[in-house]
Design a protein around this motif. Structure first.
Motif, PDB file in Angstrom:
ATOM      1  N   LYS A 194      31.691  47.249  20.574  1.00  0.00           N
ATOM      2  CA  LYS A 194      31.208  47.353  21.712  1.00  0.00           C
ATOM      3  C   LYS A 194      30.699  45.905  22.745  1.00  0.00           C
ATOM      4  O   LYS A 194      29.478  46.299  23.342  1.00  0.00           O
ATOM      5  CB  LYS A 194      29.936  48.421  21.274  1.00  0.00           C
ATOM      6  N   THR A 195      31.446  45.168  22.319  1.00  0.00           N
ATOM      7  CA  THR A 195      31.509  43.850  23.050  1.00  0.00           C
ATOM      8  C   THR A 195      31.830  43.710  24.885  1.00  0.00           C
ATOM      9  O   THR A 195      31.608  42.990  25.101  1.00  0.00           O
ATOM     10  CB  THR A 195      31.427  43.200  21.931  1.00  0.00           C
ATOM     11  N   CYS A 196      33.409  44.572  24.705  1.00  0.00           N
ATOM     12  CA  CYS A 196      34.301  45.425  25.803  1.00  0.00           C
ATOM     13  C   CYS A 196      33.447  46.137  26.506  1.00  0.00           C
ATOM     14  O   CYS A 196      33.118  46.852  26.295  1.00  0.00           O
ATOM     15  CB  CYS A 196      35.124  45.273  25.311  1.00  0.00           C
ATOM     16  N   VAL A 197      33.093  46.290  27.892  1.00  0.00           N
ATOM     17  CA  VAL A 197      33.419  46.598  28.981  1.00  0.00           C
ATOM     18  C   VAL A 197      34.021  46.826  29.865  1.00  0.00           C
ATOM     19  O   VAL A 197      34.732  45.700  30.167  1.00  0.00           O
ATOM     20  CB  VAL A 197      31.543  45.880  30.299  1.00  0.00           C
ATOM     21  N   PHE A 198      34.744  48.159  29.492  1.00  0.00           N
ATOM     22  CA  PHE A 198      35.736  48.353  30.955  1.00  0.00           C
ATOM     23  C   PHE A 198      35.730  48.014  32.254  1.00  0.00           C
ATOM     24  O   PHE A 198      34.469  47.990  32.998  1.00  0.00           O
ATOM     25  CB  PHE A 198      35.471  50.357  31.021  1.00  0.00           C
ATOM     26  N   SER A 199      36.573  47.153  32.771  1.00  0.00           N
ATOM     27  CA  SER A 199      36.346  46.980  33.800  1.00  0.00           C
ATOM     28  C   SER A 199      37.449  47.651  35.299  1.00  0.00           C
ATOM     29  O   SER A 199      37.033  47.867  36.144  1.00  0.00           O
ATOM     30  CB  SER A 199      37.118  45.223  34.143  1.00  0.00           C
ATOM     31  N   ASP A 200      38.952  48.198  35.094  1.00  0.00           N
ATOM     32  CA  ASP A 200      39.993  48.848  35.652  1.00  0.00           C
ATOM     33  C   ASP A 200      40.445  49.390  34.745  1.00  0.00           C
ATOM     34  O   ASP A 200      41.263  49.456  33.877  1.00  0.00           O
ATOM     35  CB  ASP A 200      40.479  47.500  36.461  1.00  0.00           C
ATOM     36  N   VAL A 201      41.137  50.432  35.317  1.00  0.00           N
ATOM     37  CA  VAL A 201      42.832  50.821  34.901  1.00  0.00           C
ATOM     38  C   VAL A 201      43.547  51.676  35.959  1.00  0.00           C
ATOM     39  O   VAL A 201      43.139  52.097  37.196  1.00  0.00           O
ATOM     40  CB  VAL A 201      42.431  52.761  33.714  1.00  0.00           C
ATOM     41  N   SER A 202      45.013  51.431  35.704  1.00  0.00           N
ATOM     42  CA  SER A 202      45.878  52.039  36.935  1.00  0.00           C
ATOM     43  C   SER A 202      46.952  52.410  36.774  1.00  0.00           C
ATOM     44  O   SER A 202      47.222  52.165  35.232  1.00  0.00           O
ATOM     45  CB  SER A 202      46.524  50.375  37.440  1.00  0.00           C
ATOM     46  N   ILE A 203      47.911  53.540  36.809  1.00  0.00           N
ATOM     47  CA  ILE A 203      48.772  54.472  35.981  1.00  0.00           C
ATOM     48  C   ILE A 203      49.985  54.175  36.746  1.00  0.00           C
ATOM     49  O   ILE A 203      49.914  54.787  38.197  1.00  0.00           O
ATOM     50  CB  ILE A 203      48.070  55.669  36.645  1.00  0.00           C
ATOM     51  N   ASP A 204      50.753  54.359  36.127  1.00  0.00           N
ATOM     52  CA  ASP A 204      52.355  54.607  37.508  1.00  0.00           C
ATOM     53  C   ASP A 204      52.412  55.925  36.440  1.00  0.00           C
ATOM     54  O   ASP A 204      52.989  56.101  35.695  1.00  0.00           O
ATOM     55  CB  ASP A 204      52.869  52.956  36.433  1.00  0.00           C
ATOM     56  N   LEU A 205      53.106  56.170  37.042  1.00  0.00           N
ATOM     57  CA  LEU A 205      53.453  57.913  36.991  1.00  0.00           C
ATOM     58  C   LEU A 205      55.005  58.294  37.095  1.00  0.00           C
ATOM     59  O   LEU A 205      55.973  59.533  37.188  1.00  0.00           O
ATOM     60  CB  LEU A 205      53.197  58.709  38.241  1.00  0.00           C
ATOM     61  N   GLY A 206      56.242  56.487  36.896  1.00  0.00           N
ATOM     62  CA  GLY A 206      57.392  56.716  37.527  1.00  0.00           C
ATOM     63  C   GLY A 206      57.599  57.625  38.305  1.00  0.00           C
ATOM     64  O   GLY A 206      57.063  57.971  39.342  1.00  0.00           O
ATOM     65  N   THR A 207      59.002  58.977  37.907  1.00  0.00           N
ATOM     66  CA  THR A 207      59.324  59.247  38.619  1.00  0.00           C
ATOM     67  C   THR A 207      58.757  60.635  39.173  1.00  0.00           C
ATOM     68  O   THR A 207      59.911  61.920  39.601  1.00  0.00           O
ATOM     69  CB  THR A 207      60.800  59.790  38.205  1.00  0.00           C
ATOM     70  N   LEU A 208      57.723  60.867  38.314  1.00  0.00           N
ATOM     71  CA  LEU A 208      57.539  62.392  38.182  1.00  0.00           C
ATOM     72  C   LEU A 208      57.281  62.414  39.464  1.00  0.00           C
ATOM     73  O   LEU A 208      56.935  63.886  39.986  1.00  0.00           O
ATOM     74  CB  LEU A 208      55.918  62.564  37.128  1.00  0.00           C
ATOM     75  N   ILE A 209      56.423  61.660  40.525  1.00  0.00           N
ATOM     76  CA  ILE A 209      55.818  61.959  41.849  1.00  0.00           C
ATOM     77  C   ILE A 209      56.596  61.410  42.835  1.00  0.00           C
ATOM     78  O   ILE A 209      56.356  61.086  43.810  1.00  0.00           O
ATOM     79  CB  ILE A 209      54.283  61.216  41.962  1.00  0.00           C
ATOM     80  N   ALA A 210      57.764  61.124  42.554  1.00  0.00           N
ATOM     81  CA  ALA A 210      58.844  60.327  43.696  1.00  0.00           C
ATOM     82  C   ALA A 210      59.319  61.412  44.269  1.00  0.00           C
ATOM     83  O   ALA A 210      59.190  62.404  43.934  1.00  0.00           O
ATOM     84  CB  ALA A 210      59.800  59.465  42.829  1.00  0.00           C
ATOM     85  N   PRO A 211      59.838  60.934  45.428  1.00  0.00           N
ATOM     86  CA  PRO A 211      60.187  62.219  46.572  1.00  0.00           C
ATOM     87  C   PRO A 211      61.563  62.179  45.824  1.00  0.00           C
ATOM     88  O   PRO A 211      61.979  61.605  45.045  1.00  0.00           O
ATOM     89  CB  PRO A 211      60.845  60.933  47.508  1.00  0.00           C
ATOM     90  N   GLU A 212      61.724  63.869  45.908  1.00  0.00           N
ATOM     91  CA  GLU A 212      63.257  64.242  45.046  1.00  0.00           C
ATOM     92  C   GLU A 212      64.277  63.393  45.294  1.00  0.00           C
ATOM     93  O   GLU A 212      65.198  63.695  44.642  1.00  0.00           O
ATOM     94  CB  GLU A 212      63.170  65.941  45.787  1.00  0.00           C
ATOM     95  N   GLU A 213      65.060  63.376  46.788  1.00  0.00           N
ATOM     96  CA  GLU A 213      66.210  62.059  46.323  1.00  0.00           C
ATOM     97  C   GLU A 213      65.916  60.968  45.657  1.00  0.00           C
ATOM     98  O   GLU A 213      66.941  60.389  45.557  1.00  0.00           O
ATOM     99  CB  GLU A 213      66.121  61.627  47.865  1.00  0.00           C
TER     100      GLU A 213
END
Length: 202
Positions: A115-134
């Motif tokens: 328990k010596t690590c404190v959470f700072s940030d998270v970033s999520i890449d959803l790939g083409t799941l939310i890309a425009p249909e084209e």
């Protein structure tokens, strides 16, 4: 729709951070005498998924630089949301958003023993799941999700319990590589064997 446009901007930022993390992992392991192993796998998690794309299997990269700890999960979307195509209806879009929200709950993903690590940030890449249909139609159907977690650590963590198998039952194996200032190692995690021990080297 506005939410999904914002997600696409965030996706480009996450991919850049992800590339930097992999570069750090490669440089440190080569510097410490593991160039032969890495020369055959240096294109790993971004290209391996496109070449082999084994369902049920994901990759985890862990890098500790100074006090900054970064954990990167790369997984075929099928393991996490149950499909890989562009989310085309409300049910699928809701599933993607709920999966992203679950991935953001870092305590449900990783547990630190000392328990010596404190959470700072998270970033999520959803790939083409939310890309425009084209765009989704012009890209591979094998979409992957990338989650990058950042922590600040007072001391080097002794062990990290990976809890992804509890939240995503379709995951079978997680190929894991880790690097710290003093050592590096690799392990294939499973539901039965899901702890990364920083004292065990390659």
């Amino acid at each position: 729709m506005q939410i999904f446009r914002w997600k696409r901007q965030k996706r480009r930022m996450t991919s850049h951070k992800s590339s930097l993390l992999v570069l750090v992992l490669l440089c440190v392991m080569i510097k410490n005498g593991h160039s032969s192993e890495m020369s055959s796998g240096k294109h790993d998690h971004h290209h391996k998924a496109k070449e082999a794309h084994v369902h049920g299997t994901a990759n985890l990269n862990i890098v500790l630089e100074g006090s900054l700890l970064q954990i990167e999960l790369v997984s075929p979307a099928l393991n996490l949301v149950g499909f890989e195509h562009n989310a085309s209806n409300l049910r699928e879009k809701d599933k993607v958003l709920k999966t992203e929200e679950l991935l953001r709950q870092h305590r449900s993903m990783f547990l630190f023993t000392n328990k010596t690590c404190v959470f700072s940030d998270v970033s999520i890449d959803l790939g083409t799941l939310i890309a425009p249909e084209e765009q989704a139609q012009s890209e591979t159907n094998h979409s992957e999700i990338i989650a990058l977690y950042q922590y600040r650590c007072g001391l080097e963590p002794l062990m990290i319990t990976v809890r992804l198998f509890e939240e995503f039952p379709d995951l079978v194996k997680i190929h894991t590589r880790w690097v710290s200032q003093t050592a590096q190692g690799s392990i294939v995690l499973t539901k039965e064997r899901h702890i990364v021990e920083f004292s065990k080297q390659l």
